[in-house]
Design a protein around this motif. Structure first.
Motif, PDB file in Angstrom:
ATOM      1  N   TYR A 135       0.979  -1.418   0.026  1.00  0.00           N
ATOM      2  CA  TYR A 135       0.243   0.063  -0.158  1.00  0.00           C
ATOM      3  C   TYR A 135       0.449   0.990   0.161  1.00  0.00           C
ATOM      4  O   TYR A 135       0.673   2.538  -0.760  1.00  0.00           O
ATOM      5  CB  TYR A 135      -0.878   0.172   1.259  1.00  0.00           C
ATOM      6  CG  TYR A 135      -1.844   1.106   1.561  1.00  0.00           C
ATOM      7  CD1 TYR A 135      -3.171   1.221   0.538  1.00  0.00           C
ATOM      8  CD2 TYR A 135      -1.325   2.313   2.278  1.00  0.00           C
ATOM      9  CE1 TYR A 135      -3.702   3.259   0.862  1.00  0.00           C
ATOM     10  CE2 TYR A 135      -2.546   3.492   2.254  1.00  0.00           C
ATOM     11  CZ  TYR A 135      -3.596   3.221   1.681  1.00  0.00           C
ATOM     12  OH  TYR A 135      -4.335   4.359   1.593  1.00  0.00           O
ATOM     13  N   MET A 192      -1.601  -4.577  -4.857  1.00  0.00           N
ATOM     14  CA  MET A 192      -3.022  -4.673  -3.933  1.00  0.00           C
ATOM     15  C   MET A 192      -4.086  -5.134  -3.311  1.00  0.00           C
ATOM     16  O   MET A 192      -4.076  -5.959  -2.183  1.00  0.00           O
ATOM     17  CB  MET A 192      -3.818  -3.198  -4.003  1.00  0.00           C
ATOM     18  CG  MET A 192      -2.640  -1.764  -2.971  1.00  0.00           C
ATOM     19  SD  MET A 192      -3.523  -0.461  -3.469  1.00  0.00           S
ATOM     20  CE  MET A 192      -4.905  -0.040  -1.705  1.00  0.00           C
ATOM     21  N   TYR A 236     -10.396   2.499   0.727  1.00  0.00           N
ATOM     22  CA  TYR A 236      -9.258   1.199   0.261  1.00  0.00           C
ATOM     23  C   TYR A 236      -9.709   0.447  -1.052  1.00  0.00           C
ATOM     24  O   TYR A 236      -8.783   0.490  -2.106  1.00  0.00           O
ATOM     25  CB  TYR A 236      -8.734   0.175   1.945  1.00  0.00           C
ATOM     26  CG  TYR A 236      -7.630  -0.733   1.511  1.00  0.00           C
ATOM     27  CD1 TYR A 236      -7.062  -0.548   1.562  1.00  0.00           C
ATOM     28  CD2 TYR A 236      -8.133  -1.618   1.004  1.00  0.00           C
ATOM     29  CE1 TYR A 236      -5.480  -1.374   1.120  1.00  0.00           C
ATOM     30  CE2 TYR A 236      -7.489  -2.837   0.582  1.00  0.00           C
ATOM     31  CZ  TYR A 236      -5.889  -2.618   0.862  1.00  0.00           C
ATOM     32  OH  TYR A 236      -4.974  -3.633   0.551  1.00  0.00           O
ATOM     33  N   GLU A 287      -9.562   2.206  -3.790  1.00  0.00           N
ATOM     34  CA  GLU A 287      -7.986   2.101  -4.441  1.00  0.00           C
ATOM     35  C   GLU A 287      -7.535   0.610  -5.053  1.00  0.00           C
ATOM     36  O   GLU A 287      -6.705   0.987  -5.962  1.00  0.00           O
ATOM     37  CB  GLU A 287      -7.376   2.596  -3.517  1.00  0.00           C
ATOM     38  CG  GLU A 287      -7.576   4.154  -2.803  1.00  0.00           C
ATOM     39  CD  GLU A 287      -6.740   4.533  -1.865  1.00  0.00           C
ATOM     40  OE1 GLU A 287      -4.810   3.906  -1.866  1.00  0.00           O
ATOM     41  OE2 GLU A 287      -7.060   4.984  -0.505  1.00  0.00           O
ATOM     42  N   VAL A 288      -8.081  -0.327  -3.929  1.00  0.00           N
ATOM     43  CA  VAL A 288      -7.553  -1.468  -5.142  1.00  0.00           C
ATOM     44  C   VAL A 288      -8.419  -1.935  -6.397  1.00  0.00           C
ATOM     45  O   VAL A 288      -7.692  -2.417  -7.580  1.00  0.00           O
ATOM     46  CB  VAL A 288      -8.190  -2.744  -4.131  1.00  0.00           C
ATOM     47  CG1 VAL A 288      -8.193  -3.953  -4.899  1.00  0.00           C
ATOM     48  CG2 VAL A 288      -7.574  -2.144  -2.543  1.00  0.00           C
ATOM     49  N   GLN A 347      -6.688   0.759  -9.711  1.00  0.00           N
ATOM     50  CA  GLN A 347      -5.390  -0.091  -8.998  1.00  0.00           C
ATOM     51  C   GLN A 347      -6.045  -1.368 -10.285  1.00  0.00           C
ATOM     52  O   GLN A 347      -5.118  -2.077 -11.713  1.00  0.00           O
ATOM     53  CB  GLN A 347      -4.866  -0.706  -8.106  1.00  0.00           C
ATOM     54  CG  GLN A 347      -3.019  -0.901  -8.738  1.00  0.00           C
ATOM     55  CD  GLN A 347      -2.443  -1.917  -7.490  1.00  0.00           C
ATOM     56  OE1 GLN A 347      -2.857  -2.642  -6.716  1.00  0.00           O
ATOM     57  NE2 GLN A 347      -1.630  -0.819  -6.746  1.00  0.00           N
TER      58      GLN A 347
END
Length: 494
Positions: free
Chosen positions: A52, A76, A473, A476-477, A480
């Motif tokens: 991370y 991630m 979170y 963001e994963v 990505q």
């Protein structure tokens, strides 16, 4: 520093091999297994934080550069799955310490347990689609040993279907990988992402994609390939059923998400918004109808595995950052909650000796902690706020309405309602009403069984109360993995 990402594979492999030597020394096996599971959990936390903070970590085995050599990739998504696996593994293992009989321990329970983790962790970390097949086979071989562990007639009979269906899907997996290699000339996932993007043979690519989808859908128990799961998961002891229910189907779902965000994302209108979305809708609906129709505690939970994986695949089918983030959030929620529910079934059976709802009742009076901890977990599974089930379902359903996918969003809402009905059926039959177990059973102490379950219940509460940072979170994963170029550049160092 990159070498550290092989440790989640090497550590359980070495420990599993070591435990074979000490198969007759039960206490020593427990000590080694317990310490190893704690070490794996601490390392999973460290690796998740490291990735991370610093970005994707790539290990080129033997110092052979990608795409020519074997690579392990920790992004991630992979590290989140490693962390969830470590949490589930430690909870199920410590529950097994109190429930697995010495007879079962003697027949290599702990080696099989850690060899299963080798395959699972390897599947999450591999950057090569052929090695994804290899790690699938490792976890399947270990699961064959665990699912028949104890050797009851029911286990052997029902596990036969589990073995046969996985043998056929493994053969199909090899055929699909061979065809993909013949078309692209590579098996490295990052390189495949580039090569598939350059191909103009969309028909061939979609055919290979659907072959792989069938393989992963079978392992993930999606419609119409879920028929093997309910009875197969009914036979093993609670600790094994909990590990399987919380973890194994998610390896298949992980593979679907990985492959259809990294390699086969170019014809999303067909693969994602049509095939995957339709499969998700039928999986959710038929799975929950199976659960509603049952009157056995464990079978209800088994059918709910089917219905709940539909939400995860629904998020991928809608294929927006919001929906995929919701799917990832839901995977985390479901792995924790489903494992806890299977362990609750084991604790309940320890008291009553049965799993038939009609033969149980009154546990709220004699075992209130068991009752209320189960209640929290049950309504979390159904998606009632403020627990994790609500906040993980909400973005998926919201994305469905935003994208005009009204039918699948409506199905998801209906499934949530039916899930609540079936879980309240368990609560009313098992914990409410007249006491049907004896006074001797009422005096059975289960505090040591609740100890490994309580942290899972706490996690579903925390994931709900901390929904904003958890969803951030997950987003963001999702961002990505939905930008394949990030993965490609990290592996191929372009």
């Amino acid at each position: 520093m990159n070498n550290i990402i092989i440790l989640p594979i090497i550590i359980p492999f070495i420990v599993g091999a070591l435990l074979i030597i000490f198969a007759k020394h039960h206490k020593l096996q427990r000590v080694i297994s317990g310490l190893t599971s704690i070490i794996l959990l601490l390392f999973a936390i460290y690796l998740a934080v490291l990735v991370y903070m610093d970005g994707i970590i790539v290990l080129e085995a033997g110092d052979w550069p990608a795409p020519f050599g074997i690579v392990l990739v920790a992004d991630m998504f992979a590290t989140l799955m490693l962390l969830l696996t470590a949490i589930l593994a430690i909870a199920c293992l410590f529950f097994a310490f109190k429930t697995i009989t010495p007879k079962r321990e003697r027949f290599y329970f702990y080696p099989f347990y850690f060899f299963l983790l080798v395959g699972v962790n390897g599947a999450f970390l591999t950057g090569d689609i052929f090695n994804l097949f290899v790690f699938f086979e490792v976890l399947l071989l270990a699961s064959y040993g665990l699912i028949v562990h104890g050797g009851t007639k029911y286990q052997l009979r029902e596990s036969f279907k589990y073995v046969i269906i996985n043998v056929f899907t493994s053969a199909l997996f090899v055929v699909a990988v061979a065809w993909l290699y013949s078309v692209t000339g590579t098996l490295n996932m990052a390189h495949l992402s580039e090569r598939v993007a350059e191909l103009e043979q969309t028909g061939v690519v979609n055919t290979i994609a659907m072959m792989l989808f069938i393989v992963f859908a079978t392992k993930g128990a999606l419609f119409p390939l879920y028929f093997w799961l309910p009875k197969s998961y009914f036979g093993p002891p609670a600790a094994i059923a909990a590990l399987f229910g919380g973890l194994l189907t998610k390896v298949g779902i992980y593979a679907i998400i990985r492959v259809f965000t990294l390699i086969f994302y170019h014809d999303a209108g067909y693969t994602h918004k049509t095939i995957i979305t339709i499969a998700a809708g039928f999986t959710m609906l038929l799975g929950v109808l199976g659960a509603v129709s049952q009157f056995d505690f464990k079978r209800i939970l088994s059918y709910h595995i089917i219905s709940q994986v539909g939400y995860m695949v629904m998020g991928l089918g809608i294929f927006t950052p919001l929906a995929v983030a919701g799917a990832i959030y839901y995977i985390a929620h479901h792995m924790i909650v489903k494992t806890a529910l299977f362990l609750f079934e084991g604790a309940t059976k320890r008291v009553t000796g049965v799993s038939d709802l009609k033969q149980m009742g009154g546990l709220l009076k004699t075992h209130p902690w068991l009752a209320w901890l189960f209640f929290i977990t049950a309504i979390s599974l159904a998606g009632i706020p403020p627990f994790s089930g609500f906040f993980s379902k909400f973005p998926i359903i919201l994305a469905g309405f935003q994208e005009g996918q009204y039918v699948i969003a409506g199905v998801a809402l209906l499934v949530g309602l039916l899930t609540l009905f079936s879980m309240m059926k368990i609560f009313s039959y098992v914990f409410w009403g007249k006491q049907k177990h004896t006074e001797e059973q009422a005096n059975i102490k289960i505090g040591k069984l609740l100890a490994p379950i309580a942290p899972l219940v706490a996690l579903t509460i925390i994931l709900g109360l901390a929904a904003e940072p958890m969803f951030q979170y997950s987003l963001e994963v999702a961002e990505q993995i939905m930008d394949p170029q990030i993965y490609v550049d990290s592996v191929l160092k372009e």
